[in-house]
Design a protein around this motif. Structure first.
Motif, mmCIF file in Angstrom:
data_model
loop_
_atom_site.group_PDB
_atom_site.id
_atom_site.type_symbol
_atom_site.label_atom_id
_atom_site.label_comp_id
_atom_site.label_asym_id
_atom_site.label_seq_id
_atom_site.Cartn_x
_atom_site.Cartn_y
_atom_site.Cartn_z
ATOM 1 N N ASP A 192 43.649 -114.783 29.598
ATOM 2 C CA ASP A 192 44.085 -113.472 29.108
ATOM 3 C C ASP A 192 43.588 -112.383 30.069
ATOM 4 O O ASP A 192 42.390 -112.089 30.122
ATOM 5 N N LEU B 112 45.896 -120.063 27.888
ATOM 6 C CA LEU B 112 45.352 -118.956 27.086
ATOM 7 C C LEU B 112 44.617 -117.919 27.927
ATOM 8 O O LEU B 112 44.090 -116.942 27.379
ATOM 9 N N ARG C 174 40.429 -118.520 23.792
ATOM 10 C CA ARG C 174 40.919 -117.483 24.716
ATOM 11 C C ARG C 174 39.809 -117.065 25.678
ATOM 12 O O ARG C 174 40.055 -116.851 26.875
#
Length: 374
Positions: A188, A186, A261
């Motif tokens: 990002d 995840l 995230r």
């Protein structure tokens, strides 16, 4: 098995007790058991439980003075009534202190076995908030837990504390982590550019912003060149911390996939609280593949393998926190290795696995009661 979970906190509250109680209820339903939750009413009243996996009985409550996010249950006959009406086989007391005392008394009166789960270092909180009262807190803890058939401690440090203070029949039961939600994939880059537009190393804290968490220990980290501190959470210390941590980004409370995230997008996770009986956020950071800096006290002693998954530092030592972050900032290869080792270490600690362990503890208690009755 019919189980009543009496908990001092439950979603929409965001804390370790609430999260563990929710995961326990979910797992019991998944395994074909019939749980019922008894919890303090929220500030929104009694209507926030549509997403709960089982029925929830709310008990009248008031906000804790100076900390309105925490609700304290008022005396109520609903606890005993709920246990009786559910025809409970066993009562699960989640971090019993106020509501849990009523649950323990009702279970004893009704002859129903009880499992008490120790989750909060109330003695440490007493030192923090009233500069005294630690002995009183331990007397309260001992009296409640001694009445239970078994007490489950989340870490070896917590188990040792309980036994040292005279709590009998203590067993180890750690916490699970949602490895499907918290995962390295995840990470990002767009979020990282938003949080650190100049490519800074991102050091994150996730948790309550309250005095016992000592988040101000990150002040030295804020002064490091090329480092951006990100704080996730809310609480009564937020205003003070904004002044104490110049340049830090305060994101407020984040949950679910959004929180996952953020975790995966950190370079280092730093926890500062010295009173953690387990420390779920450390485990979530490890599941996310992020190296950890944490105090060498309480739950983190079981979670962080110093020099392999992160760095342990002396509790309440701001210089040590800063130096540990500086060490990791200078060594990208070590950060990657620590993160990978941490992820591998917690990969099998799913809520399903620890939930089955809990059911095993229930079975042991019920079997022991049957032997006594025979």
């Amino acid at each position: 098995m019919r189980v009543v979970i009496v908990t001092e906190s439950f979603p929409p509250d965001v804390n370790g007790v609430a999260h563990c109680a929710l995961q326990t209820a979910r797992h019991l339903v998944d395994r074909g058991h019939a749980p019922l939750v008894v919890a303090p009413a929220t500030s929104a009243g009694n209507g926030p439980d549509a997403l709960a996996p089982c029925p929830v009985v709310r008990v009248p409550s008031l906000p804790l003075p100076g900390y309105p996010q925490v609700r304290v249950a008022l005396p109520s006959r609903r606890v005993a009534a709920a246990i009786t009406e559910h025809r409970a086989d066993i009562v699960h007391l989640a971090s019993p202190f106020i509501l849990g005392v009523r649950g323990m008394a009702a279970a004893s009166r009704l002859g129903i076995p009880a499992v008490a789960v120790y989750q909060t270092d109330l003695a440490g909180y007493a030192r923090t908030y009233i500069s005294a009262g630690e002995a009183t807190a331990w007397r309260r803890i001992r009296s409640v837990h001694a009445a239970a058939d078994v007490t489950l401690a989340p870490s070896t440090a917590a188990l040792s504390d309980l036994e040292t203070h005279g709590v009998p029949r203590v067993r180890l039961w750690a916490r699970g982590v949602d490895t499907a939600r918290f995962r390295p994939a995840l990470r990002d880059e767009a979020l990282r550019r938003e949080l650190a537009p100049n490519g800074e190393l991102i050091v994150g804290y996730v948790g309550r912003l309250a005095p016992e968490k000592h988040v101000e220990l990150l002040s030295g980290v804020c002064g490091l060149d090329g480092v951006r501190v990100v704080v996730v959470g809310d609480g009564p210390s937020e205003t003070t911390l904004r002044a104490a941590l110049p340049g830090a980004s305060f994101l407020g409370r984040r949950t679910g996939d959004e929180l996952a995230r953020i975790f995966a997008s950190l370079d280092v996770f730093a926890h500062t609280g010295p009173f953690e009986t387990f420390c779920q956020t450390v485990q979530e950071a490890m599941a996310s593949g992020v190296p950890v800096v944490a105090p060498a006290a309480g739950g983190p002693l079981d979670l962080v393998d110093h020099g392999r998954t992160g760095l342990l530092v002396p509790p309440r030592d701001a210089d040590a926190v800063r130096d540990a972050v500086l060490t990791l900032a200078a060594d990208p290869a070590a950060r990657a290795a620590y993160g990978a080792a941490g992820h591998a270490m917690v990969e099998g600690r799913t809520w399903a696995a620890v939930g089955d362990q809990l059911i095993g503890h229930y079975d042991d208690v019920l079997s022991a009661r049957k032997l006594v009755a025979a």
